[in-house]
Design a protein around this motif. Structure first.
Motif, PDB file in Angstrom:
ATOM      1  N   UNK A   1       0.851  -1.189   0.000  1.00  0.00           N
ATOM      2  CA  UNK A   1       0.000   0.000   0.000  1.00  0.00           C
ATOM      3  C   UNK A   1       0.883   1.234   0.000  1.00  0.00           C
ATOM      4  N   UNK A   2       0.612   2.148  -0.959  1.00  0.00           N
ATOM      5  CA  UNK A   2       1.334   3.418  -1.069  1.00  0.00           C
ATOM      6  C   UNK A   2       2.850   3.212  -1.149  1.00  0.00           C
ATOM      7  N   UNK A   3       3.267   2.119  -1.810  1.00  0.00           N
ATOM      8  CA  UNK A   3       4.687   1.847  -1.973  1.00  0.00           C
ATOM      9  C   UNK A   3       5.318   1.074  -0.835  1.00  0.00           C
ATOM     10  N   UNK A   4       4.552   0.715   0.191  1.00  0.00           N
ATOM     11  CA  UNK A   4       5.077  -0.027   1.337  1.00  0.00           C
ATOM     12  C   UNK A   4       4.630  -1.479   1.282  1.00  0.00           C
ATOM     13  N   UNK A   5       5.546  -2.408   1.597  1.00  0.00           N
ATOM     14  CA  UNK A   5       5.190  -3.806   1.759  1.00  0.00           C
ATOM     15  C   UNK A   5       5.439  -4.205   3.213  1.00  0.00           C
ATOM     16  N   UNK A   6       5.498  -5.499   3.474  1.00  0.00           N
ATOM     17  CA  UNK A   6       5.583  -5.964   4.864  1.00  0.00           C
ATOM     18  C   UNK A   6       6.954  -5.712   5.495  1.00  0.00           C
ATOM     19  N   UNK A   7       7.968  -5.408   4.683  1.00  0.00           N
ATOM     20  CA  UNK A   7       9.284  -5.068   5.215  1.00  0.00           C
ATOM     21  C   UNK A   7       9.326  -3.575   5.565  1.00  0.00           C
ATOM     22  N   UNK A   8       9.948  -3.239   6.678  1.00  0.00           N
ATOM     23  CA  UNK A   8      10.058  -1.835   7.084  1.00  0.00           C
ATOM     24  C   UNK A   8      10.892  -1.063   6.060  1.00  0.00           C
TER      25      UNK A   8
END
Length: 393
Positions: free
Chosen positions: A43-50
């Motif tokens: 979402x919005x360029x973020x995945x499950x990795x920080x």
């Protein structure tokens, strides 16, 4: 532009004799960490990795007052998501024609939203990441000229801005995606009307893009395949490609802020010539309460992207009129065209809950949670958690 070039530019500006110009240097930064809360959804360029890069940025602004109403301003911005390459976000001259009228020339902002002038300065607003549906143009800056008029009508401060701006990017990638970079260019006219009456701010933004082009390889290949059949009129190909198209943009906003609390609403609409680009409507309402140095806030927004089916509507009668034996050869093109038109389809809503703590006069710590749901198109549900520090210096 690499950092060595930027350093040389700043050094040259600082070496200007004091008798020629008064130099002012300031800047801002955002250090943001974020992660999707779903293992299989981004979402919005973020995945499950920080991720520490997506919304992290650093900028330095140099302003030179040359006297007689003439000024030069340059802003150098480095974004984590762009591998910290440094670029000129602003680079313009301004001249005070009168006490109320200013001329600008050079690289400057596209003023189409309430926070356009300082959208990169996270310290200036309560979110970590402004609502992505409303703040979604491919460009934030471009080259051109502008006129800024300001005056006072009774108890109301009035600002009127007109700009003619062009911009282009050879490796444009839509925000929050990882699709193939492609050339994107636009040029057009922008008119802003902004008013402040006491604690109430409100305004209207109008944009007309006279020439918009997006040379995305997949769309070019699809259009070439449609044209090669010889079955469909040239207009069908034009209704697939966003090449030499025009667009209109309308935005309205209002904010009431008496001090201890605030409420803000904004709406934008993007209308385009028929192409694979969808028609877009976006809006949000945001409010917050301040407890000393701490602000608690919430935002609710919705976005609707409507595909433009002119190309598909023109192809279907031709396809249906083909002999049954010939239809299987054309059917894949029909499916690919429909897929291309519906890629951006969206009927989504989201809410954001956040906290801002101004622990320093020039710095704020923020935490923000967003829950997003899309009922149409390729995206599905998603959640993202962000935290970071915004500062100015």
């Amino acid at each position: 532009m690499r950092i060595s070039t930027v350093a040389a530019t700043i050094a040259a500006l600082m070496a200007t004799p004091a008798a020629w110009a008064e130099i002012q240097i300031n800047g801002f930064a955002s250090i943001v960490a974020g992660s999707s809360l779903d293992d299989d959804e981004s979402l919005f360029g973020y995945d499950s990795e920080i991720d520490f890069n997506q919304n992290t940025k650093f900028a330095v602004q140099v302003a030179a007052d040359l006297g007689g109403g003439l000024r030069a301003t340059a802003q150098l911005l480095s974004r984590g998501r762009d591998d910290y390459d440094v670029e000129f976000e602003w680079a313009y001259l301004s001249y005070d024609i009168t006490d109320n009228l200013m001329l600008m020339a050079g690289r400057q902002r596209f003023n189409l939203y309430k926070y356009s002038d300082y959208i990169d300065v996270g310290f200036a607003y309560h979110w970590i990441m402004p609502p992505q549906g409303v703040y979604s143009l491919p460009f934030s800056s471009g080259e051109g000229i502008g006129l800024v008029y300001s005056t006072l009508w009774g108890d109301t401060d009035v600002g009127v801005t007109y700009k003619y701006i062009t911009s282009s990017k050879e490796d444009f990638v839509p925000s929050g995606t990882d699709i193939t970079p492609a050339p994107f260019s636009a040029k057009g006219h922008i008119l802003n009307l902004n008013f402040t009456t006491g604690d109430f701010e409100y305004g209207l933004n109008l944009g007309y893009v006279s020439d918009l082009t997006y040379e995305y390889p997949d769309l070019l290949a699809l259009a070439a395949a449609v044209e090669s059949t010889g079955l469909f009129p040239e207009q069908t190909v034009n209704d697939i490609l966003p090449i030499d198209d025009s667009a209109t943009i309308i935005g309205v906003h209002g904010k009431y802020d008496p001090g201890n609390w605030f409420i803000l609403a904004e709406y934008t609409r993007l209308d385009l010539d028929p192409s694979a680009f969808a028609l877009q409507d976006s809006a949000f309402v945001s409010g917050g309460i301040r407890f000393g140095a701490v602000t608690l806030h919430a935002t609710y927004g919705w976005d609707e992207n409507k595909p433009q089916y002119e190309a598909l509507d023109a192809m279907l009668p031709v396809y249906n009129a083909l002999p049954p034996a010939a239809q299987p050869q054309v059917a894949p093109l029909i499916g690919l065209t429909q897929m291309a038109l519906e890629t951006q389809q969206q009927d989504s809503y989201y809410y954001t809950l956040g906290m801002r703590w101004d622990f320093h006069s020039s710095a704020a710590f923020k935490v923000e949670y967003t829950d997003f749901t899309n009922d149409k198109g390729p995206a599905t549900d998603g959640q993202v958690l962000l935290m970071g520090v915004d500062l100015v210096f």
